[in-house]
Design a protein around this motif. Structure first.
Motif, short mmCIF file in Angstrom:
data_model
loop_
_atom_site.label_atom_id
_atom_site.label_comp_id
_atom_site.label_asym_id
_atom_site.label_seq_id
_atom_site.Cartn_x
_atom_site.Cartn_y
_atom_site.Cartn_z
N ILE A 65 72.67 42.64 36.22
CA ILE A 65 74.00 42.05 36.21
C ILE A 65 73.82 40.53 36.34
O ILE A 65 73.49 40.03 37.41
N GLN A 66 74.02 39.82 35.25
CA GLN A 66 73.76 38.39 35.19
C GLN A 66 74.66 37.71 34.18
O GLN A 66 75.22 38.36 33.30
N PRO A 67 74.75 36.37 34.27
CA PRO A 67 75.46 35.63 33.22
C PRO A 67 74.63 35.53 31.95
O PRO A 67 73.40 35.62 31.97
N ALA A 68 75.32 35.33 30.85
CA ALA A 68 74.70 34.99 29.57
C ALA A 68 75.56 33.89 28.96
O ALA A 68 76.68 33.63 29.40
N TRP A 69 75.02 33.24 27.93
CA TRP A 69 75.71 32.08 27.33
C TRP A 69 75.67 32.20 25.81
O TRP A 69 74.64 32.55 25.23
N ARG A 70 76.79 31.93 25.20
CA ARG A 70 76.88 32.06 23.75
C ARG A 70 77.63 30.86 23.18
O ARG A 70 78.77 30.58 23.58
N GLY A 71 77.01 30.16 22.27
CA GLY A 71 77.59 28.94 21.73
C GLY A 71 78.52 29.21 20.56
O GLY A 71 78.24 28.81 19.43
N GLY B 131 66.13 28.08 24.89
CA GLY B 131 67.57 28.31 24.78
C GLY B 131 68.03 29.27 25.86
O GLY B 131 67.25 30.06 26.40
N LEU B 132 69.31 29.20 26.20
CA LEU B 132 69.91 30.13 27.14
C LEU B 132 70.09 31.49 26.45
O LEU B 132 70.54 31.55 25.31
N HIS B 133 69.75 32.57 27.15
CA HIS B 133 69.89 33.88 26.51
C HIS B 133 71.35 34.21 26.25
O HIS B 133 72.21 33.92 27.07
N TYR C 111 72.53 28.26 22.89
CA TYR C 111 72.60 26.96 23.54
C TYR C 111 71.17 26.48 23.78
O TYR C 111 70.43 27.08 24.57
N GLY C 112 70.77 25.40 23.11
CA GLY C 112 69.46 24.81 23.34
C GLY C 112 69.45 24.03 24.65
O GLY C 112 70.45 23.46 25.06
N VAL C 113 68.29 24.00 25.29
CA VAL C 113 68.16 23.32 26.58
C VAL C 113 66.99 22.34 26.50
O VAL C 113 65.91 22.68 26.02
#
Length: 440
Positions: A109-115, A80-82, A64-66
């Protein structure tokens, strides 16, 4: 004018009872990680796209580009989001290498994002729980043995059901392919890694199309078919008649993992020589975990060794890591398995309010209970006691406290038992102190 709420697929938003389940999992995982000596870190959500896109065949398709919606003149590097926590952690090690003490044991322990297209078990936003051990220059192989045992410890404390941690070593595959004379080792690895998705015939067709001979493709599939609960895979690989020094090294390393697993977590590990992992940075042991009976769901915990991911050209920090896909796991257990909590609130006690003039006394009772670690609510209205009991029952709160000048009493609304109670000494049974997890 009211706007219409439109759901966005690929994001988990739990109801209160489900969120309690999620928090229980996260707390348990964190506790186990710390018991094994891992220290917590937190990394930023954004990384340069260039770094993220250099991690595998499909990585650039998932980022995901930011960018800023206004005022972006193009001078800011593409961000981009990791899509996992390993890549940002490798960067973190490089930036802080002079301040860290090695071997560095980290959990995150964290969120991640995948497009990617949301589907069963795959989300656009998801929580991961990672552990890694990183060393300066040289990483001993015994750490590759340790990590699946940490996961086995965590899973033993959670209502997951039977599962298998499938283990392989990429050196086995790479050495085997080199011994067969295959030049495109990385491409062959990625193709074999799709075995569960496209089947043996599909893999064979792709390998032949890539230029492998019938014999080479057949040998690759023979290797991938080997699966043992112990180190007996070594003999089965030797029987295929392929030789290479890298293959020897991988066999020895995987045998050490399996021997330790059978000693410390018997029945949990399985040597599965089809496992390769799709990301290019893995160089040694790799892990994937499946829940028995739900193998088609895919892996809920995976990782492996990487030797060059954290390198600035002057110094290299090899590491090994494993990641629990918390959101993926809970998507199966909650949404499909019906796992829930015994109540929708942490509160174990509701303090009744006789009338609004006496609310302050009810608040003093609640304060005394909270001071001793008992989660407590005060009734919102001085309604009839039957209504206040109903308020507690709807939320699963097991006890209702009745303040009185003649002596307080507490009622277990499940059994109907009501007894005198002292706000400074009474406690609920340990099992009722916090919400419990409930299977249907």
């Amino acid at each position: 004018m009211a706007s219409r709420v439109t759901p966005i697929s690929g994001f988990q938003e739990w109801l209160p009872t489900q969120r309690i389940v999620e928090q229980h999992f996260l707390d348990t995982i964190r506790e186990v990680f710390e018991l094994h000596g891992f220290a917590s870190v937190n990394t930023r959500a954004l990384e340069p796209v260039e770094r993220l896109s250099d991690q595998g065949e499909d990585a650039d398709k998932e980022i995901y580009g930011v960018r800023r919606l206004a005022g972006d003149d193009g001078s800011t590097p593409a961000l981009g989001l990791h899509f996992d926590l390993t890549v940002p952690f490798a960067r973190y090690v490089l930036e802080n290498g002079g301040k860290l003490t090695f071997p560095f044991r980290r959990y995150q322990i964290q969120p991640a994002w995948r497009g990617e297209r949301p589907q069963r078990g795959r989300y656009r936003e998801f929580i991961q729980a990672d552990i890694d051990i990183v060393e300066a220059d040289t990483l001993p192989g015994h750490y590759e043995v340790e990590l699946p045992l940490v996961i086995a410890d965590a899973f033993s404390r959670l209502p997951i059901g039977p599962y298998k941690i499938q283990v392989n070593n990429r050196k086995i595959c790479e050495g085997f392919y080199l011994g067969l004379g295959i030049e495109d080792v990385a491409g062959t690895l990625r193709t074999v890694d799709k075995l569960d998705k496209i089947g043996a015939d599909g893999v064979r067709k792709v390998l032949l199309a890539a230029g492998l001979s019938e014999e080479q493709a057949g040998k690759c599939l023979d290797l991938a078919a080997i699966a043992t609960p112990d180190s007996s895979f070594v003999g089965q690989v030797r029987a295929l008649g392929v030789e290479h020094p890298l293959l020897d090294e991988g066999l020895a390393q995987l045998a050490a993992v399996m021997d330790a697993g059978n000693e410390h977590a018997p029945g949990v590990l399985s040597a599965e020589l089809k496992i390769a992992r799709g990301l290019d940075y893995y160089t040694g042991t790799v892990y994937e975990t499946v829940i028995e009976g739900h193998e088609d769901f895919g892996s809920i915990c995976s990782g492996g060794r990487y030797d060059a991911l954290a390198s600035d050209g002057k110094r290299t920090y090899p590491g090994v890591g494993i990641s629990i896909g918390v959101s993926r796991l809970l998507g199966l257990l909650i949404s499909e398995g019906g796992l829930t909590a015994s109540r929708e609130t942490p509160a174990a006690v509701l303090v009744a309010v006789t009338d609004e003039e006496s609310r302050s006394d009810s608040m003093r009772v609640a304060a005394a209970l909270r001071a001793r670690g008992i989660a407590t609510l005060v009734a919102p209205k001085a309604a009839r006691f039957g209504k206040q009991i109903q308020f507690a029952d709807r939320r699963g709160i097991p006890f209702v406290w009745f303040p009185s000048e003649d002596g307080d009493e507490v009622k277990d609304i499940r059994s109907g038992d009501q007894v005198p109670a002292d706000r400074d000494t009474w406690s609920p049974p340990e099992a009722d102190l916090r919400p419990s997890l409930v299977l249907p």
